[in-house]
Motif scaffolding. Structure first.
Motif, PDB file in Angstrom:
ATOM      1  N   ILE A 172       6.181   0.073   3.706  1.00  0.00           N
ATOM      2  CA  ILE A 172       7.510  -0.944   3.757  1.00  0.00           C
ATOM      3  C   ILE A 172       6.736  -2.391   3.128  1.00  0.00           C
ATOM      4  CG2 ILE A 172       8.428   0.106   5.868  1.00  0.00           C
ATOM      5  CD1 ILE A 172       6.883  -1.351   7.711  1.00  0.00           C
ATOM      6  N   TYR A 173       5.545  -2.467   2.837  1.00  0.00           N
ATOM      7  CA  TYR A 173       5.256  -3.660   2.217  1.00  0.00           C
ATOM      8  C   TYR A 173       3.851  -3.095   1.796  1.00  0.00           C
ATOM      9  CZ  TYR A 173       2.853  -8.643   3.095  1.00  0.00           C
ATOM     10  OH  TYR A 173       2.716  -9.994   2.839  1.00  0.00           O
ATOM     11  N   MET A 174       3.606  -4.039   0.830  1.00  0.00           N
ATOM     12  CA  MET A 174       1.602  -3.758   0.013  1.00  0.00           C
ATOM     13  C   MET A 174       0.777  -3.477   0.998  1.00  0.00           C
ATOM     14  SD  MET A 174       1.443  -7.386  -1.990  1.00  0.00           S
ATOM     15  CE  MET A 174       1.611  -8.297  -0.128  1.00  0.00           C
ATOM     16  N   ALA A 175       0.693  -2.001   0.234  1.00  0.00           N
ATOM     17  CA  ALA A 175      -0.344  -1.986   0.684  1.00  0.00           C
ATOM     18  C   ALA A 175      -1.218  -0.872   0.083  1.00  0.00           C
ATOM     19  CB  ALA A 175       0.189  -0.221   1.253  1.00  0.00           C
ATOM     20  N   SER A 176      -2.692  -0.112   0.838  1.00  0.00           N
ATOM     21  CA  SER A 176      -3.394   0.209  -0.075  1.00  0.00           C
ATOM     22  C   SER A 176      -2.283   1.478  -1.457  1.00  0.00           C
ATOM     23  CB  SER A 176      -4.527   0.955   0.423  1.00  0.00           C
ATOM     24  OG  SER A 176      -4.273   1.887   1.429  1.00  0.00           O
ATOM     25  N   SER A 177      -1.751   2.033  -0.954  1.00  0.00           N
ATOM     26  CA  SER A 177      -0.799   3.078  -1.700  1.00  0.00           C
ATOM     27  C   SER A 177      -0.030   2.644  -2.797  1.00  0.00           C
ATOM     28  CB  SER A 177      -0.681   4.623  -0.715  1.00  0.00           C
ATOM     29  OG  SER A 177       0.481   3.566   0.109  1.00  0.00           O
ATOM     30  N   PRO A 179       1.997   1.131  -5.756  1.00  0.00           N
ATOM     31  CA  PRO A 179       1.289   0.758  -6.919  1.00  0.00           C
ATOM     32  C   PRO A 179       0.767  -0.505  -7.446  1.00  0.00           C
ATOM     33  CG  PRO A 179       3.149   2.359  -6.664  1.00  0.00           C
ATOM     34  CD  PRO A 179       3.152   2.020  -5.469  1.00  0.00           C
ATOM     35  N   PRO A 180       0.622  -0.857  -8.332  1.00  0.00           N
ATOM     36  CA  PRO A 180      -0.436  -2.316  -9.461  1.00  0.00           C
ATOM     37  C   PRO A 180       1.299  -3.491  -9.403  1.00  0.00           C
ATOM     38  CG  PRO A 180      -1.264  -0.764 -10.343  1.00  0.00           C
ATOM     39  CD  PRO A 180      -0.581   0.013  -9.771  1.00  0.00           C
ATOM     40  N   CYS A 181       2.507  -2.547  -9.993  1.00  0.00           N
ATOM     41  CA  CYS A 181       3.615  -3.152 -10.592  1.00  0.00           C
ATOM     42  C   CYS A 181       4.350  -3.734  -9.137  1.00  0.00           C
ATOM     43  CB  CYS A 181       4.509  -2.020 -10.991  1.00  0.00           C
ATOM     44  SG  CYS A 181       5.013  -0.802  -9.981  1.00  0.00           S
ATOM     45  N   VAL A 182       4.448  -2.973  -7.397  1.00  0.00           N
ATOM     46  CA  VAL A 182       4.451  -3.724  -6.856  1.00  0.00           C
ATOM     47  C   VAL A 182       4.197  -4.573  -6.176  1.00  0.00           C
ATOM     48  CG1 VAL A 182       5.236  -2.808  -4.372  1.00  0.00           C
ATOM     49  CG2 VAL A 182       5.679  -1.402  -5.967  1.00  0.00           C
ATOM     50  N   LEU A 183       2.471  -4.982  -6.378  1.00  0.00           N
ATOM     51  CA  LEU A 183       2.046  -5.788  -5.326  1.00  0.00           C
ATOM     52  C   LEU A 183       2.275  -7.353  -7.133  1.00  0.00           C
ATOM     53  CD1 LEU A 183      -1.488  -4.348  -5.601  1.00  0.00           C
ATOM     54  CD2 LEU A 183       0.300  -4.398  -4.257  1.00  0.00           C
ATOM     55  N   GLU A 184       2.365  -6.970  -8.486  1.00  0.00           N
ATOM     56  CA  GLU A 184       2.795  -7.667  -9.306  1.00  0.00           C
ATOM     57  C   GLU A 184       4.210  -7.943  -8.859  1.00  0.00           C
ATOM     58  OE1 GLU A 184       2.046 -10.995 -11.636  1.00  0.00           O
ATOM     59  OE2 GLU A 184       1.150  -9.305 -11.001  1.00  0.00           O
ATOM     60  N   SER A 185       4.637  -7.324  -8.502  1.00  0.00           N
ATOM     61  CA  SER A 185       6.494  -8.087  -7.324  1.00  0.00           C
ATOM     62  C   SER A 185       6.345  -8.883  -6.968  1.00  0.00           C
ATOM     63  CB  SER A 185       7.146  -6.554  -7.295  1.00  0.00           C
ATOM     64  OG  SER A 185       7.953  -5.997  -8.821  1.00  0.00           O
ATOM     65  N   TYR A 186       5.587  -8.480  -5.574  1.00  0.00           N
ATOM     66  CA  TYR A 186       4.966  -9.762  -4.642  1.00  0.00           C
ATOM     67  C   TYR A 186       5.189 -11.068  -5.071  1.00  0.00           C
ATOM     68  CZ  TYR A 186       6.584  -6.510  -1.030  1.00  0.00           C
ATOM     69  OH  TYR A 186       7.933  -5.798   0.681  1.00  0.00           O
ATOM     70  N   TYR A 187       4.141 -11.093  -5.502  1.00  0.00           N
ATOM     71  CA  TYR A 187       3.243 -12.154  -6.350  1.00  0.00           C
ATOM     72  C   TYR A 187       4.077 -13.264  -6.916  1.00  0.00           C
ATOM     73  CZ  TYR A 187      -0.104 -15.145  -8.238  1.00  0.00           C
ATOM     74  OH  TYR A 187      -0.988 -16.729  -8.539  1.00  0.00           O
ATOM     75  N   ASP A 222      -7.612  -9.687  -3.607  1.00  0.00           N
ATOM     76  CA  ASP A 222      -6.240  -8.288  -3.271  1.00  0.00           C
ATOM     77  C   ASP A 222      -5.496  -8.337  -2.085  1.00  0.00           C
ATOM     78  OD1 ASP A 222      -5.478  -6.347  -3.103  1.00  0.00           O
ATOM     79  OD2 ASP A 222      -6.810  -4.853  -2.504  1.00  0.00           O
ATOM     80  N   PRO A 223      -4.145  -8.934  -2.572  1.00  0.00           N
ATOM     81  CA  PRO A 223      -3.182  -8.445  -2.205  1.00  0.00           C
ATOM     82  C   PRO A 223      -2.770  -8.006  -1.142  1.00  0.00           C
ATOM     83  CG  PRO A 223      -2.537  -8.355  -4.031  1.00  0.00           C
ATOM     84  CD  PRO A 223      -4.489  -8.817  -4.135  1.00  0.00           C
ATOM     85  N   ALA A 224      -3.332  -6.200  -1.492  1.00  0.00           N
ATOM     86  CA  ALA A 224      -2.960  -5.072  -0.421  1.00  0.00           C
ATOM     87  C   ALA A 224      -4.409  -4.946   0.572  1.00  0.00           C
ATOM     88  CB  ALA A 224      -2.841  -3.854  -1.775  1.00  0.00           C
TER      89      ALA A 224
END
Length: 364
Positions: A172-177, A179-187, A222-224
């Motif tokens: 439901i948020y950024m997590a260790s699992s 994908p990198p594209c999700v972290l990039e979208s949040y950033y 690390d954002p996650a």
């Protein structure tokens, strides 16, 4: 989900309200008091004003709203007395999204006045409080009208859920699992939002006006990382259990994402430098225990239970978002499960939130 329509802390003064479960946020405000004192002193030493205009952005509701105002106004009073200057008239603007419980704030103003009178005497009559509903990711005030801006634990909230999160299934948020594209979208959403915030505030602040902003953030690159995402990962565990039991539709959970980004000091500085309207005077990083009552005298036996305290705090923050997406029928069960998960993890490790506080001055 339109964030501007549903994002708010749980209103009222009931047992599960933000007003009753925001001691942690109060502690964070107290931690930043020296930084606020220095920022106001630096501004006021070079500017004698008949009227001082202060804005608290993302003020929420409950005792913390007026606690923050009381702290800031008291600092102004002390600075004026130390300099031998007359106290200016102080206009305080309290801002949050339209769904915020402004009524609870206004009902508390009489108590606030009495507290102010104890500290300032007759000077309390020179303080005026106004509510300003609206998103701080847009303009809120006339040009060059504000002298000092404060915001605490608000700017980690994004203007919208980032796009491109379809692959973030089971989270439901950024997590260790994630994908990198999700972290990039949040950033990218954080970069866009914070840049817009700075542009709007640069229009509204007078030259050499100041800001003290406190984010729920992280130290890690690390954002996650666990220090910023773990609290939401545990809520995802509770929701996933309910999906497996058929209590929540899997598609419903997969389409639910928290509109938040917890930045590092480096990321905040990068955006401020790119936008270019402000100089950064100070950056500080601090921690607070997940359990706000850790080390505190507890009047209630319930507050001696760390898992209970964290769960109630998170419910006050997250319930409006959950209700808007899943409906109110699941809320009690979600947090009953969350309590057990959080209590288990807290019994095995020390868990802390990371705060990033930044003091800025508008360039002359």
């Amino acid at each position: 989900m339109e964030v501007v329509e549903v994002l708010c802390m749980k209103g009222g003064v009931g047992d599960t309200s933000y007003a009753q479960n925001s001691l942690l946020q109060k502690k964070v405000i107290s931690l930043t008091k020296p930084t606020i004192h220095k920022a106001i002193t630096n501004f006021y030493c070079n500017n004698f004003l008949a009227t001082l205009r202060i804005a608290d952005l993302g003020c929420s509701s409950g005792p913390n709203t007026l606690f923050s105002v009381l702290e800031i106004v008291t600092i102004v009073d002390k600075v004026c007395k130390n300099m031998g200057n007359q106290l200016p008239e102080i206009q305080v603007f309290l801002n949050d999204l339209p769904g915020n419980d402004f009524n609870t704030i206004f009902k508390s103003l009489s108590i606030f006045r009495k507290d102010l009178e104890k500290i300032m005497g007759a000077g309390a009559e020179s303080c005026f409080v106004t509510g300003v509903p609206g998103s701080f990711y847009g303009r809120l005030f006339p040009g060059k009208s504000i002298h000092f801006i404060h915001s605490s634990y608000s700017l980690q909230w994004l203007s919208q859920v980032p796009k491109g999160l379809e692959s973030n299934k089971g989270n439901i948020y950024m997590a260790s699992s994630s994908p990198p594209c999700v972290l990039e979208s949040y950033y990218e959403q954080f970069q866009s939002d914070f840049s817009m915030f700075l542009r709007c505030r640069s229009e509204e602040l007078v030259e050499r006006g100041g800001m003290v902003l406190t984010f729920l953030g992280r130290r890690s690159d690390d954002p996650a990382s666990k220090e910023c995402c773990y609290i939401w990962e545990l809520l995802a565990v509770a929701l996933s259990d309910m999906v497996r039991e058929g209590l929540i539709e899997e598609e419903k959970m997969d389409s639910f994402n928290i509109p938040q980004y917890t930045p590092s000091p480096y990321e905040i500085k990068c955006e401020a430098e790119k936008e270019g309207s402000f100089t950064i005077d100070r950056v500080e990083v601090s921690e607070v225990n997940w359990n706000a009552y850790d080390g505190e005298f507890c009047r209630s036996d319930a507050h001696k239970d760390g898992g209970h305290n964290v769960t109630m705090m998170m419910r006050a923050v997250a319930e409006p978002l959950l209700v808007s997406h899943f409906g109110d029928g699941i809320v009690d069960q979600v947090f009953s499960r969350y309590l057990k998960i959080v209590a288990d993890r807290m019994s095995r490790e020390k868990l802390e939130f990371v705060n990033v506080t930044v003091a800025m001055t508008k360039r002359g």
